[in-house]
Scaffold this motif. Structure first.
Motif, short mmCIF file in Angstrom:
data_model
loop_
_atom_site.label_atom_id
_atom_site.label_comp_id
_atom_site.label_asym_id
_atom_site.label_seq_id
_atom_site.Cartn_x
_atom_site.Cartn_y
_atom_site.Cartn_z
N MET A 29 11.05 -11.80 0.74
CA MET A 29 11.01 -11.22 -0.89
C MET A 29 9.26 -11.19 -0.83
O MET A 29 8.85 -10.23 -1.97
N THR A 30 8.68 -11.58 0.13
CA THR A 30 7.29 -11.68 0.68
C THR A 30 7.30 -10.08 0.50
O THR A 30 5.99 -9.81 0.22
N VAL A 32 9.17 -8.24 0.24
CA VAL A 32 9.54 -6.91 -1.53
C VAL A 32 8.02 -6.95 -1.75
O VAL A 32 7.34 -6.23 -2.22
N ASN A 33 8.15 -8.67 -2.27
CA ASN A 33 6.40 -8.13 -3.42
C ASN A 33 4.70 -7.47 -2.50
O ASN A 33 4.80 -6.85 -3.47
N TYR A 34 4.33 -7.45 -1.61
CA TYR A 34 3.71 -7.14 -0.84
C TYR A 34 4.10 -5.09 -1.26
O TYR A 34 2.87 -4.44 -1.10
N SER A 35 5.40 -5.02 -0.49
CA SER A 35 5.80 -3.07 -1.08
C SER A 35 5.08 -2.96 -2.45
O SER A 35 5.71 -1.29 -1.91
N ASN A 37 2.84 -4.11 -4.69
CA ASN A 37 1.74 -3.97 -4.85
C ASN A 37 0.15 -3.58 -4.17
O ASN A 37 0.29 -3.25 -2.86
N THR A 39 -3.77 -3.96 -2.86
CA THR A 39 -4.68 -5.03 -2.69
C THR A 39 -6.46 -4.83 -2.04
O THR A 39 -6.37 -3.27 -1.36
N PHE A 45 -4.23 -8.98 -6.07
CA PHE A 45 -3.20 -7.89 -6.37
C PHE A 45 -3.05 -7.14 -7.42
O PHE A 45 -3.21 -8.22 -8.29
N TRP A 47 -0.70 -4.20 -9.53
CA TRP A 47 0.76 -3.17 -9.94
C TRP A 47 1.35 -1.75 -8.73
O TRP A 47 -0.18 -1.46 -9.10
#
Lengths: 290, 267
Positions: A29-30, A32-35, A37, A39, A45, A47
């Motif tokens: 999930m980390t 997925v989160n990075y993918s 967002n 920064t 971060f 969207w």
């Protein structure tokens, strides 16, 4: 075996679920989160939608790495599967020599991946390696650190050395399960060596062979350590496979977004192919038990 | 006639497997000057200096100790959680069992490279970075599914009547499981433990990412030494030989099950 229907069995699975959730779902999930967002360096971060995915799908770098990876896996499977079957057919059937061969053949499988790289590094260098030195002595121009083709050959030979035994061991186990009566019947029918192989041994091996192909595909598709130690992805980018490229991107350059998008697509490709194999495998299993 | 051809094939294949390993052993018994100056297929001046260097230098031998610690931790954790789960998969059908079984396998298939960075951040944020337990937990990613699959394969071979008889005799589930069922699948447990041990032992990427000093694994020690102290080939080769030994020692005991283990219990 027919199984009892009982949903309480979930309680027995629970420890595994919790552990694997911790060590697989949270990290995934980390990613997925990075993918999704972007920064500006700090922990700030925002969207980015599918931007990274679009960028990675269009990027030449990923295409090149994917192309090399597919080519590598294809070569590996094309060499190791027939060679493994051939070795399994020639193995002693029982007794001391069978154990002897089993133990020696399993040896490369148990060597740490980076040591495999080191062994081949030491073996292939022109100045100190047996192979490199011998090839130079008979006048073959071989240098795996400078020449892309030589690097490829070295990595392929290394992988064949490392993993062919796996295919051979699995096929050997499959062959062992064939009753002697089958061979006797074939002898009475005066079947040729080839038809014994084609109509008795190959069908009986199909189950294990499928597992062997699945494992070899998966592992060759995520190969990292051996080429990393041996060539470091070079010369240039010629042996930079998907995993090596990914680690370069994520840890080396710290491009989290693209690396994460890359990871997810990488994971999905493996998942898709594995699912196909798995479905075929379970269907075959079901047919056999019928 | 066919027999002789087989013998020749096997001899050639085994030679192909053993020559690179022989070369490693050969290198480990030479001095560095001999390695770089002369080329010989056996050590001219036999020396154990490389091994002595490793066994007396804490930065080297602690690598082995650290690896051993997290590998054993991982094996114990994996087998403990995998036993009941494998039993459930082999005996009961329940909602979502097939999907769950495949989902477990996907973890064995996921490239460690994908997980390296998230693991690093996860374990850093909960303060486990550079501890043995971090590597042990990370390796559960692929070892727990492996253990479940192997154990399930072995448990399927145990007839269900045994369970039923034990329940009729008044055994409770935990007592039945430990006293009767576990001894029956002892060989399966041994094989699963061996494979967990092995895959944790050979893995480099995650163990290197998750450790720095205190829990640095032998694999990481080796790669860092290559880049740091230049070309200390003798010591590097000796370290390599020492990493092969644990696998080589136990392989004899599982030789008849090794194919089953590699096939995730499906042979």
């Amino acid at each position: 075996m027919d199984k009892t229907q009982n949903n309480k069995a979930w309680f027995l699975i629970l420890p595994v679920l919790i552990l694997v959730a911790f060590s697989a779902v949270i990290p995934l999930m980390t990613v997925v989160n990075y993918s999704v967002n972007d920064t500006f360096g700090s922990n700030d971060f925002f969207w980015n939608g599918l931007g990274w995915f679009e960028e990675m799908i269009a990027s030449d770098r990923m295409h090149a790495a994917l192309g090399r990876q597919v080519l590598f896996s294809a070569i590996i499977l094309a060499i190791e599967v027939p060679l493994g079957i051939f070795v399994a057919l020639n193995m002693p059937k029982k007794g001391f020599w069978a154990s002897f061969c089993l133990v020696l053949m399993a040896l490369p499988l148990l060597i740490p991946f980076n040591v495999v790289g080191t062994i081949w590094q030491i073996f292939c260098r022109i100045d100190i390696g047996l192979l490199g030195h011998s090839l130079a002595a008979i006048g073959i121009d071989y240098n795996y650190t400078n020449d892309a083709l030589d690097a490829w050959i070295t990595i392929v030979v290394m992988d064949v050395w490392h993993w062919t035994s796996l295919v051979a061991l699995l096929c050997y186990a499959g062959l062992q399960s064939i009753p002697q009566a089958y061979y006797q019947a074939a002898k009475i029918d005066q079947a040729s060596r080839w038809s014994v192989f084609r109509y008795i041994e190959l069908p009986k091996m199909s189950g294990v062979l499928l597992i062997a192909v699945l494992l070899r595909f998966m592992d060759s598709f995520m190969i990292y350590t051996e080429p990393f130690v041996l060539t470091g992805g070079g010369p240039g980018n010629s042996t930079t496979f998907l995993s090596i490229d990914l680690v370069k991107m994520a840890v080396g350059q710290f491009d989290l977004g693209p690396a994460a998008a890359f990871s997810i697509m990488y994971f999905l490709v493996i998942l898709l192919v594995s699912w196909v194999f798995y479905t075929v495998m379970t269907t075959l299993d079901a047919q056999e038990t019928k | 006639m066919k027999n002789r051809a087989s013998v020749i094939t096997m001899t050639l294949y085994l030679l192909f497997l053993l020559i690179p390993i022989y070369w490693l052993v050969n290198m480990s018994l030479k001095t560095n000057t001999e390695i770089t100056s002369t080329f010989s297929i056996y050590p001219q001046t036999l020396t154990f200096a490389n091994y002595i260097t490793i066994l007396t230098d804490p930065s080297w031998y602690m690598g082995y100790v650290n690896s051993m610690i997290y590998v054993v931790m991982n094996t114990v954790i994996s087998i403990t959680v995998a036993l009941p789960a494998a039993y459930a998969f082999s005996r009961y059908s329940f909602m979502g069992d097939k999907h769950l079984f495949f989902w477990l396998l996907t973890n064995r298939m996921s490239p460690p490279a994908v997980f390296a960075l998230p693991f690093f951040q996860l374990y850093s944020s909960i303060g486990l970075f550079d501890t043995h337990i971090a590597v042990a937990l990370a390796h559960c990613l692929f070892n727990v599914p492996l253990a479940v699959w192997i154990l399930e394969g072995f448990m399927r071979g145990v007839p269900k009547e045994i369970d039923e008889t034990a329940y009729i005799d008044g055994y409770s589930f935990p007592r039945f499981f430990i006293r009767i069922f576990m001894p029956l699948v002892a060989s399966g447990i041994g094989v699963a433990a061996f494979f967990c041990f092995m895959f944790s032992w050979v893995e480099l990427l995650l163990s290197r990412t998750l450790t720095a000093v205190d829990a640095k694994s032998i694999a990481a020690t080796m790669t860092r030494t290559v880049s740091a102290s230049g070309m200390d080939w003798g010591v590097l080769a000796a370290a390599g030989v020492l990493t092969i030994i644990p696998g080589a020692l136990v392989i004899y005991f599982v030789r008849n099950y090794i194919a089953k283990g590699f096939a995730l219990g499906r042979v």
